[in-house]
Design an enzyme around this catalytic site. Sequence first.
Site, PDB file in Angstrom:
ATOM      1  N   ASP A 142       0.837  -1.196   0.000  1.00 48.55           N
ATOM      2  CA  ASP A 142       0.000   0.000   0.000  1.00 48.55           C
ATOM      3  C   ASP A 142       0.876   1.253   0.000  1.00 48.55           C
ATOM      4  OD1 ASP A 142       0.970   0.454   2.587  1.00 48.55           O
ATOM      5  OD2 ASP A 142      -0.793  -0.408   3.549  1.00 48.55           O
ATOM      6  N   TRP A 173     -11.779 -27.947  -4.389  1.00 45.08           N
ATOM      7  CA  TRP A 173     -13.238 -27.748  -4.221  1.00 45.08           C
ATOM      8  C   TRP A 173     -13.945 -27.895  -5.570  1.00 45.08           C
ATOM      9  CZ3 TRP A 173     -12.262 -28.658   0.266  1.00 45.08           C
ATOM     10  CH2 TRP A 173     -11.492 -27.887   1.115  1.00 45.08           C
ATOM     11  N   THR A 205     -14.704 -24.274   2.267  1.00 46.23           N
ATOM     12  CA  THR A 205     -14.727 -24.169   3.732  1.00 46.23           C
ATOM     13  C   THR A 205     -14.725 -22.708   4.135  1.00 46.23           C
ATOM     14  OG1 THR A 205     -12.318 -24.260   3.766  1.00 46.23           O
ATOM     15  CG2 THR A 205     -13.460 -26.339   4.118  1.00 46.23           C
ATOM     16  N   PRO A 206     -15.848 -22.014   3.946  1.00 47.82           N
ATOM     17  CA  PRO A 206     -15.864 -20.586   4.285  1.00 47.82           C
ATOM     18  C   PRO A 206     -15.559 -20.334   5.762  1.00 47.82           C
ATOM     19  CG  PRO A 206     -18.054 -21.364   3.660  1.00 47.82           C
ATOM     20  CD  PRO A 206     -17.101 -22.475   3.388  1.00 47.82           C
ATOM     21  N   LYS A 226     -18.887 -29.768  13.647  1.00 45.22           N
ATOM     22  CA  LYS A 226     -19.257 -29.085  12.412  1.00 45.22           C
ATOM     23  C   LYS A 226     -18.263 -27.995  12.005  1.00 45.22           C
ATOM     24  CE  LYS A 226     -23.583 -28.980  11.107  1.00 45.22           C
ATOM     25  NZ  LYS A 226     -25.029 -28.714  10.943  1.00 45.22           N
TER      26      LYS A 226
END
Lengths: 139, 139, 139, 139
Positions: free
Chosen positions: C17, C47, C59-60, C90
């Site tokens: 940046d 995926w 796998t968010p 989970k």
Amino acid sequence: MSPTHIWEIDIQFGDCDPAGIVFFPNFLKWMDCSSLAFFMACGVPPWRELVQTRGIVGTPLLEIHTQFKKSATYGERIQVHTTVESWAAKTFTHRHRVMRGDTLLCEGTEVRAFVQKHPDDPNRLQAIPVPEDIKALCS
Amino acid sequence: MSPTHIWEIDIQFGDCDPAGIVFFPNFLKWMDCSSLAFFMACGVPPWRELVQTRGIVGTPLLEIHTQFKKSATYGERIQVHTTVESWAAKTFTHRHRVMRGDTLLCEGTEVRAFVQKHPDDPNRLQAIPVPEDIKALCS
Amino acid sequence: MSPTHIWEIDIQFGDCDPAGIVFFPNFLKWMDCSSLAFFMACGVPPWRELVQTRGIVGTPLLEIHTQFKKSATYGERIQVHTTVESWAAKTFTHRHRVMRGDTLLCEGTEVRAFVQKHPDDPNRLQAIPVPEDIKALCS
Amino acid sequence: MSPTHIWEIDIQFGDCDPAGIVFFPNFLKWMDCSSLAFFMACGVPPWRELVQTRGIVGTPLLEIHTQFKKSATYGERIQVHTTVESWAAKTFTHRHRVMRGDTLLCEGTEVRAFVQKHPDDPNRLQAIPVPEDIKALCS
């Protein structure tokens, strides 16, 4: 002739590079945003819907030609003026003029095609003729 | 004639868009990476050092022309083959060929200039003649 | 316990940046890259394949906690050291340590879940129990 | 107590990943945008000016903790609600709530510090006490 749609952006700190100016691929990204905004302003549904209803995934780029005239930095507000310059059987040409008010920052032409998922293999994409109804909406 | 430098990249999930393919500005970003890698492979110090020693901030783009032939997706390894096609007094032209092995994905030419901070105003940048020593390193 | 996988990156100009250092969301993006590299190094298909064979989209993230210790800049090579710290019914927890050689730059823990397209509406995603075979591959 | 500033964004196609949802580092990027927008709305000049007048380069992150509740996709308009939750001697803590209207999408706290270029080495950055005048502007 196509209408011109104006899409506005406020440049962010993270859009700029160590030289303190907009990292140039962001201008191309904003042209892409402005392309989609153009179609939606003409009344075309988002690709997310068109992929469900008609299998149209989007309008990927075939070619882009851009000239960079002036730099820009964060805290500035700029506008992308987008139109369709010409329609061919299977492609169309966008013109984008990125302006900071009256100052032209960069100018690009894009050749794009409509694509859908290949009927035999949803992992492949294939170009289709420009849909007449979409062309009519945008003219 | 300039050497050709090859810069390799493994495409990531986040480089791809909802169509499942590389979001095209990333190809331009990778050409930019490959441009810098080209100069560093030729023995040119990073801009970060050159800005200290000679005030040279980098080589911003003046113009880019890219043709997209094939898409690519994450999990694939691709290569950018970069050279300097020609040197002018104040600019030079890069050619980048983005390959997946033997398959050409996209091809671009970039016109760039060396810039430094303006002596009167460090917020402004100005183009300078192509430095002869850098040109010699890259030929 | 899970193995640790190391994923390497060469920092680019465009990753930095106007302060001249890595724009921080890139560290998070690289942790995401390293997460996928971890699974693929364990033998899990991308995926893109799992969505075809088992409807698993990815796998968010549910939660991320990152501490930034030192900055980094372009021209530097860094490594993300990634492991699975714990598996729940989970969800699972990744630990990522971003290193420049022996120097810790930043450290993050991520909680993620496996998701698939909802059987009734492919536009919605739903979490599923951690697949036992994937867990076994990664332990 | 600090005011809350709301920063709005229209999600773009290129902000989304192959799962069709916002690629999560973009949420962090938008929190960063909203942090700067917060300071500018309070009357603080952009870092670009502060680096000239006071050597202040920005407010890099020390720590971020984010919980992701719901996904979002392109074509949607979302808002980041940003405030300063607390000020310490050398750091401050932002709270960002990313909303789609009344729906909370994700929520983050950031610990940041003001930094300036090191007087002995402009390539290094050092944290400074929170400037009292800036704190006063933002309270």
